[in-house]
Design a protein around this motif. Structure first.
Motif, PDB file in Angstrom:
ATOM      1  N   LYS A 157      -7.227  -2.266  -7.733  1.00 16.26           N
ATOM      2  CA  LYS A 157      -8.033  -3.208  -8.502  1.00 16.26           C
ATOM      3  C   LYS A 157      -7.713  -4.629  -8.049  1.00 16.26           C
ATOM      4  O   LYS A 157      -6.616  -4.922  -7.594  1.00 16.26           O
ATOM      5  CB  LYS A 157      -7.751  -3.060  -9.997  1.00 16.26           C
ATOM      6  CG  LYS A 157      -8.157  -1.693 -10.552  1.00 16.26           C
ATOM      7  CD  LYS A 157      -7.891  -1.616 -12.052  1.00 16.26           C
ATOM      8  CE  LYS A 157      -8.330  -0.259 -12.607  1.00 16.26           C
ATOM      9  NZ  LYS A 157      -8.083  -0.165 -14.082  1.00 16.26           N
ATOM     10  N   ILE A 158      -8.682  -5.500  -8.207  1.00 20.98           N
ATOM     11  CA  ILE A 158      -8.541  -6.880  -7.732  1.00 20.98           C
ATOM     12  C   ILE A 158      -7.364  -7.587  -8.393  1.00 20.98           C
ATOM     13  O   ILE A 158      -6.656  -8.379  -7.758  1.00 20.98           O
ATOM     14  CB  ILE A 158      -9.864  -7.672  -7.952  1.00 20.98           C
ATOM     15  CG1 ILE A 158      -9.753  -9.067  -7.344  1.00 20.98           C
ATOM     16  CG2 ILE A 158     -10.235  -7.727  -9.424  1.00 20.98           C
ATOM     17  CD1 ILE A 158      -9.574  -9.092  -5.862  1.00 20.98           C
TER      18      ILE A 158
ATOM     19  N   ILE B  57       5.257   5.938   4.231  1.00 20.49           N
ATOM     20  CA  ILE B  57       4.357   5.345   5.235  1.00 20.49           C
ATOM     21  C   ILE B  57       2.919   5.350   4.714  1.00 20.49           C
ATOM     22  O   ILE B  57       2.210   4.332   4.781  1.00 20.49           O
ATOM     23  CB  ILE B  57       4.448   6.103   6.575  1.00 20.49           C
ATOM     24  CG1 ILE B  57       5.784   5.806   7.251  1.00 20.49           C
ATOM     25  CG2 ILE B  57       3.296   5.713   7.500  1.00 20.49           C
ATOM     26  CD1 ILE B  57       5.998   6.549   8.558  1.00 20.49           C
ATOM     27  N   PHE B  58       2.478   6.473   4.188  1.00 20.19           N
ATOM     28  CA  PHE B  58       1.110   6.560   3.674  1.00 20.19           C
ATOM     29  C   PHE B  58       0.890   5.584   2.516  1.00 20.19           C
ATOM     30  O   PHE B  58      -0.148   4.913   2.447  1.00 20.19           O
ATOM     31  CB  PHE B  58       0.806   7.986   3.211  1.00 20.19           C
ATOM     32  CG  PHE B  58       0.697   8.975   4.337  1.00 20.19           C
ATOM     33  CD1 PHE B  58       0.029   8.646   5.504  1.00 20.19           C
ATOM     34  CD2 PHE B  58       1.267  10.234   4.233  1.00 20.19           C
ATOM     35  CE1 PHE B  58      -0.089   9.549   6.546  1.00 20.19           C
ATOM     36  CE2 PHE B  58       1.157  11.142   5.273  1.00 20.19           C
ATOM     37  CZ  PHE B  58       0.485  10.803   6.439  1.00 20.19           C
ATOM     38  N   LEU B  59       1.875   5.491   1.621  1.00 22.38           N
ATOM     39  CA  LEU B  59       1.742   4.585   0.471  1.00 22.38           C
ATOM     40  C   LEU B  59       1.696   3.123   0.919  1.00 22.38           C
ATOM     41  O   LEU B  59       0.886   2.328   0.404  1.00 22.38           O
ATOM     42  CB  LEU B  59       2.912   4.792  -0.501  1.00 22.38           C
ATOM     43  CG  LEU B  59       2.898   6.096  -1.308  1.00 22.38           C
ATOM     44  CD1 LEU B  59       4.232   6.283  -2.010  1.00 22.38           C
ATOM     45  CD2 LEU B  59       1.761   6.074  -2.329  1.00 22.38           C
TER      46      LEU B  59
ATOM     47  N   MET C 128      -3.991  -1.660   3.096  1.00 25.32           N
ATOM     48  CA  MET C 128      -5.441  -1.546   3.247  1.00 25.32           C
ATOM     49  C   MET C 128      -6.161  -1.991   1.983  1.00 25.32           C
ATOM     50  O   MET C 128      -7.215  -2.642   2.051  1.00 25.32           O
ATOM     51  CB  MET C 128      -5.825  -0.111   3.615  1.00 25.32           C
ATOM     52  CG  MET C 128      -5.548   0.235   5.074  1.00 25.32           C
ATOM     53  SD  MET C 128      -6.325   1.790   5.586  1.00 25.32           S
ATOM     54  CE  MET C 128      -5.353   2.967   4.664  1.00 25.32           C
ATOM     55  N   ASN C 129      -5.608  -1.653   0.828  1.00 22.98           N
ATOM     56  CA  ASN C 129      -6.206  -2.112  -0.431  1.00 22.98           C
ATOM     57  C   ASN C 129      -6.290  -3.634  -0.473  1.00 22.98           C
ATOM     58  O   ASN C 129      -7.293  -4.212  -0.909  1.00 22.98           O
ATOM     59  CB  ASN C 129      -5.390  -1.605  -1.622  1.00 22.98           C
ATOM     60  CG  ASN C 129      -5.542  -0.112  -1.846  1.00 22.98           C
ATOM     61  OD1 ASN C 129      -6.484   0.507  -1.353  1.00 22.98           O
ATOM     62  ND2 ASN C 129      -4.628   0.474  -2.583  1.00 22.98           N
ATOM     63  N   LEU C 130      -5.214  -4.274  -0.018  1.00 21.88           N
ATOM     64  CA  LEU C 130      -5.199  -5.743   0.004  1.00 21.88           C
ATOM     65  C   LEU C 130      -6.229  -6.294   0.985  1.00 21.88           C
ATOM     66  O   LEU C 130      -6.988  -7.223   0.662  1.00 21.88           O
ATOM     67  CB  LEU C 130      -3.798  -6.229   0.406  1.00 21.88           C
ATOM     68  CG  LEU C 130      -2.699  -6.174  -0.650  1.00 21.88           C
ATOM     69  CD1 LEU C 130      -1.343  -6.410  -0.002  1.00 21.88           C
ATOM     70  CD2 LEU C 130      -2.946  -7.219  -1.729  1.00 21.88           C
ATOM     71  N   LEU C 131      -6.228  -5.744   2.184  1.00 18.58           N
ATOM     72  CA  LEU C 131      -7.101  -6.276   3.229  1.00 18.58           C
ATOM     73  C   LEU C 131      -8.577  -6.058   2.926  1.00 18.58           C
ATOM     74  O   LEU C 131      -9.440  -6.827   3.382  1.00 18.58           O
ATOM     75  CB  LEU C 131      -6.747  -5.634   4.576  1.00 18.58           C
ATOM     76  CG  LEU C 131      -5.354  -5.993   5.138  1.00 18.58           C
ATOM     77  CD1 LEU C 131      -5.034  -5.148   6.361  1.00 18.58           C
ATOM     78  CD2 LEU C 131      -5.280  -7.485   5.479  1.00 18.58           C
ATOM     79  N   LYS C 132      -8.878  -5.003   2.150  1.00 21.69           N
ATOM     80  CA  LYS C 132     -10.273  -4.714   1.826  1.00 21.69           C
ATOM     81  C   LYS C 132     -10.833  -5.655   0.769  1.00 21.69           C
ATOM     82  O   LYS C 132     -12.056  -5.772   0.618  1.00 21.69           O
ATOM     83  CB  LYS C 132     -10.414  -3.262   1.364  1.00 21.69           C
ATOM     84  CG  LYS C 132     -10.345  -2.252   2.513  1.00 21.69           C
ATOM     85  CD  LYS C 132     -10.671  -0.837   2.054  1.00 21.69           C
ATOM     86  CE  LYS C 132      -9.581  -0.246   1.208  1.00 21.69           C
ATOM     87  NZ  LYS C 132      -9.839   1.176   0.870  1.00 21.69           N
ATOM     88  N   MET C 133      -9.968  -6.336   0.019  1.00 21.50           N
ATOM     89  CA  MET C 133     -10.429  -7.248  -1.026  1.00 21.50           C
ATOM     90  C   MET C 133     -10.801  -8.587  -0.398  1.00 21.50           C
ATOM     91  O   MET C 133      -9.924  -9.348   0.038  1.00 21.50           O
ATOM     92  CB  MET C 133      -9.326  -7.437  -2.080  1.00 21.50           C
ATOM     93  CG  MET C 133      -9.009  -6.181  -2.868  1.00 21.50           C
ATOM     94  SD  MET C 133     -10.356  -5.710  -3.971  1.00 21.50           S
ATOM     95  CE  MET C 133      -9.662  -4.221  -4.724  1.00 21.50           C
TER      96      MET C 133
END
Length: 639
Positions: free
Chosen positions: A475-476, A512-514, A520-525
């Motif tokens: 979430k943002i 590693i996956f986490l 990726m969650n950060l970069l996608k926002m």
């Protein structure tokens, strides 16, 4: 009224004096028959606590005759010119007087008594009758407590093996069982990890199961002796080896006995030290049997009504909550308030930290149990118990966060106690990511900066928080929190260390996956910006390039290419090549990485590629956005 009592006392003393004189006269006689008569008189007239008389009698009879008497009882000699008849009587008499004499510590520690230990073991292996057996145990206990040589003799003569063999047949709560328990306690100091592993692992596991029964069934002082002994065993350096041996025991009674005993201690008014010992046992049992051990039928002596199966769970949680509050308060005082000149401060802090490890482990395992309830082991909690458990966990985590807040205010970032606190918070937030939101918002950056005592930079603290961070950054609001606190840098550094470990053969795929998902969650926002962090992201690109050059793991390839794709959105090929720490060879590696990931797109996709379809879509969509800014990658993809 006092005069008749005084006269009676004087008569008793005179009578005892006469008896003692008669004994001494017989014992100093030249014939064995006289000495035997004197010893028989000793067993009937001399009080066990009259140490002065016992010393005088021992000096009169002498160790040589006592040795001959014992050997005769064992069939190895005779005490008179007659014959070796009445061996059993001689043996009983010999062991009785030897155990009586050993009440005098100077006699018990003598070489003569220590040398008799192997023969007493021989008696115990021959005779199962309770009177002589009890006096044998009495002798061994008194000799062991009188000197180190005595204890060594008992241990080296096979004390552990003998006790493991005999304790199963000893009556519950008997004097024999009490002496056997005390002997085990004494011999523990002789055991090291190597000795246990090579010689005594099976014997020690048998002893634990027998002591567990006493711990459950008895309601007297021996219950606490059992508690102390079990706690010492499970706190020893060889406890892990013992855990493995106990796991394979088929009989479940011993683990049920342990639960009964722990529940009894925790629900009654006992000393804090004894409650903590019960928690040590609970933590060990959960390690051996799994979290489900905390839920099970409890059978308490003299209690007829059925006890809820979740009683032990709630007792352990409540006791752990109290211990966490007390220990962390005492730790904070020792670290920040107590006089630094106090020589005991360092020792006190280490002791408290060791205790905190035990209760933190218990709380973490309860978190795991609550989160998996109904899914594993067939255990179910009613709603009331579930609410009580959640409230207890919330309160406990609140106390831990206050401790971290205190450390932050005192500028403390390094410490195994702080790292353990972050681990516990991370375990709970992994299951309840929205818990304690205000406090987490305030402390997130600090928690990501905590280091263990042997770390050069934060790593494990980040690993412990990754499950929570991965969920929050979906979430943002979570992304903004991680970005504004600067915590994303810690996650980036953590991922690069994980990648380095993976390249060196250390697997930690879960982390590693986490870490990749969090980044990726950060970069996608799109609303999140990372100012002045070009070097950090370039270091990550270089790490990803090196990592994927020598791996064929499709999941790792897709994760790495997805992160690179999202980073490329923020830059260009020229900007990267103009950076002093970025080389054209690194760009070549990244070009091959993107080409490999895009090559998996098509009609004949492998099962692995299908599983990573969401990642493939990120790479494909990203490539269409920035391909014109990366001609070398575009060229590699077109080949």
């Amino acid at each position: 009224m006092e005069e008749p009592q005084l006269l009676q006392q004087q008569e008793e003393e005179q009578s005892q004096s006469v008896s003692l004189q008669d004994c001494l006269k017989l014992l100093k006689g030249e014939q064995d028959e006289q000495r035997l008569a004197g010893l028989l008189l000793v067993t009937k007239s001399c009080k066990s606590d009259d140490l002065v008389s016992l010393r005088a009698i021992y000096d009169a009879v002498g160790p040589h005759f006592l040795d001959r008497l014992l050997r005769t009882g064992l069939g190895k000699g005779v005490v008179s010119s007659g014959s070796g008849e009445n061996r059993d009587a001689y043996l009983q008499l010999s062991v009785s007087v030897l155990s009586a004499f050993c009440r005098v510590s100077e006699i018990a520690s003598s070489k003569e008594m220590v040398s008799k230990v192997p023969m007493i073991f021989e008696v115990m292996s021959m005779k199962s009758g309770m009177p002589v057996l009890e006096e044998c145990y009495e002798f061994l206990y008194l000799v062991s407590t009188a000197s180190e040589d005595g204890l060594t003799a008992v241990y080296e003569s096979g004390g552990i093996k003998l006790l493991a063999h005999q304790m199963s047949a000893l009556p519950d709560g008997s004097r024999l069982m009490e002496l056997a328990t005390k002997l085990v306690q004494l011999m523990l100091k002789k055991l090291s990890q190597g000795i246990v592993e090579n010689d005594h692992l099976s014997e020690l596991s048998v002893i634990v199961t027998k002591i567990a029964r006493q711990f459950a069934l008895l309601q007297n002082a021996l219950k606490f002796e059992a508690l102390h002994l079990l706690s010492a065993i499970f706190s020893s350096e060889y406890s892990t080896l013992l855990h493995d041996a106990l796991r394979v025991i088929q009989n479940e009674n011993w683990s049920n006995h342990m639960r009964d005993g722990v529940a009894t201690i925790l629900q009654n008014r006992v000393a804090p030290a004894e409650k903590f010992e019960a928690l040590i046992l609970a933590e060990s049992m959960v390690s051996i049997k799994g979290e489900g051990w905390l839920i099970g039928q409890i059978n308490l002596p003299n209690v007829q009504d059925p006890i809820p199966a979740d009683r032990c769970l709630l007792l352990v949680l409540e006791s752990s909550r109290v211990e966490v509050a007390v220990l962390l308060n005492e730790l904070a005082y020792s670290k920040y308030e107590a006089s630094k000149s106090s020589s005991s401060t360092a020792e006190t802090i280490i002791s408290k930290q060791q205790k905190v490890t035990v209760v933190f482990s218990l709380v973490e395992k309860i978190i795991k149990l609550i989160s998996n309830i109904g899914e594993t082991e067939g255990h179910v909690l009613d709603e009331n118990t579930f609410i009580k458990a959640i409230n207890g966990l919330n309160e406990t985590i609140g106390v831990v966060l206050e401790y971290l807040q205190d450390a932050k205010e005192h500028g403390q970032k390094v410490g195994n106690d702080l790292l353990a606190s972050v681990r516990l918070v991370g375990s709970y937030l992994a299951e309840a990511p929205v818990a304690c939101e205000d406090k987490i918002t305030e402390l997130l950056g600090y928690m990501l900066s905590v280091e263990g005592e042997h770390e050069s930079s934060p790593f494990y603290s980040v690993c412990f928080l990754l499950p929570m961070l991965c969920q929050k950054t979906m979430k943002i609001e979570g992304c903004k929190l991680l970005a504004s606190s600067g915590g994303y840098k810690a996650v980036l550094d953590c991922l690069m260390k994980l990648i380095e470990q993976n390249r060196n053969g250390v697997e930690n795929n879960g982390c590693i996956f986490l870490a990749c998902d969090t980044i990726m969650n950060l970069l996608k926002m799109e609303q999140i910006t990372f100012s002045e962090d070009e070097s950090t992201f370039i270091s990550l690109l270089k790490a990803l390039a090196l990592w994927t050059e020598k791996t064929n793991d499709q999941s790792f390839i897709m994760l790495a290419s997805s992160i690179c794709t999202l980073i490329f959105d923020m830059t260009s090929e020229n900007a990267l090549l103009n950076h002093p720490s970025f080389s054209s060879s690194c760009l070549d590696s990244l070009s091959r990485l993107i080409a490999r990931s895009l090559a998996s797109w098509g009609q004949d996709m492998s099962d692995a590629a299908k599983a990573d379809m969401d990642l493939l879509e990120i790479v494909t969509a990203g490539y269409s956005r920035w391909a014109d800014r990366f001609p070398q990658i575009q060229k590699a993809v077109g080949r």
